[in-house]
Design a protein around this motif. Structure first.
Motif, PDB file in Angstrom:
ATOM      1  N   HIS A   6       0.840  -1.204   0.000  1.00  0.00           N
ATOM      2  CA  HIS A   6       0.000   0.000   0.000  1.00  0.00           C
ATOM      3  C   HIS A   6       0.876   1.255   0.000  1.00  0.00           C
ATOM      4  N   GLU A   9       2.367   1.723  -3.438  1.00  0.00           N
ATOM      5  CA  GLU A   9       1.325   2.137  -4.383  1.00  0.00           C
ATOM      6  C   GLU A   9       0.964   3.608  -4.168  1.00  0.00           C
ATOM      7  N   SER A  10       0.928   4.035  -2.935  1.00  0.00           N
ATOM      8  CA  SER A  10       0.665   5.439  -2.639  1.00  0.00           C
ATOM      9  C   SER A  10       1.737   6.331  -3.262  1.00  0.00           C
ATOM     10  N   HIS A  37      -4.397   4.595  -0.169  1.00  0.00           N
ATOM     11  CA  HIS A  37      -3.307   3.631   0.035  1.00  0.00           C
ATOM     12  C   HIS A  37      -2.393   4.055   1.181  1.00  0.00           C
TER      13      HIS A  37
END
Length: 86
Positions: A6, A9-10, A37
């Motif tokens: 996460h 992805e952020s 995310h």
């Protein structure tokens, strides 16, 4: 998706938002997704507790190492730039 995934992805979505803003003047949807995310990454890290030195504090070794990899450092270490400035 794991907490470290996460987090990564952020970061990817934030870069995409910046690119979209520069090209089209709009970054809203990528920024919103990046925030989701980032929040999920924070929730995962918080729920698992804080790693101090070699205490896993609820992490598996793999999870701990994945967080170290995305953070780019390990507890008790400082980046080289900070060491030379001290």
């Amino acid at each position: 998706m794991t907490g470290p995934e996460h987090y990564l992805e952020s970061e990817r979505l934030l870069k995409s938002a910046a690119d979209n803003f520069l090209r089209h003047g709009n970054a809203g949807s990528a920024l919103a997704a990046a925030q989701v995310h980032a929040t999920l990454a924070l929730a995962a890290a918080t729920a698992m507790g804080a790693v101090v030195e070699d205490d896993l504090a609820g992490f598996t070794v793999e999870e701990r190492d994945a967080w170290y990899a995305v953070a780019g450092t390990r507890p008790g270490t400082r980046p080289a730039a900070e060491e030379t400035a001290s």
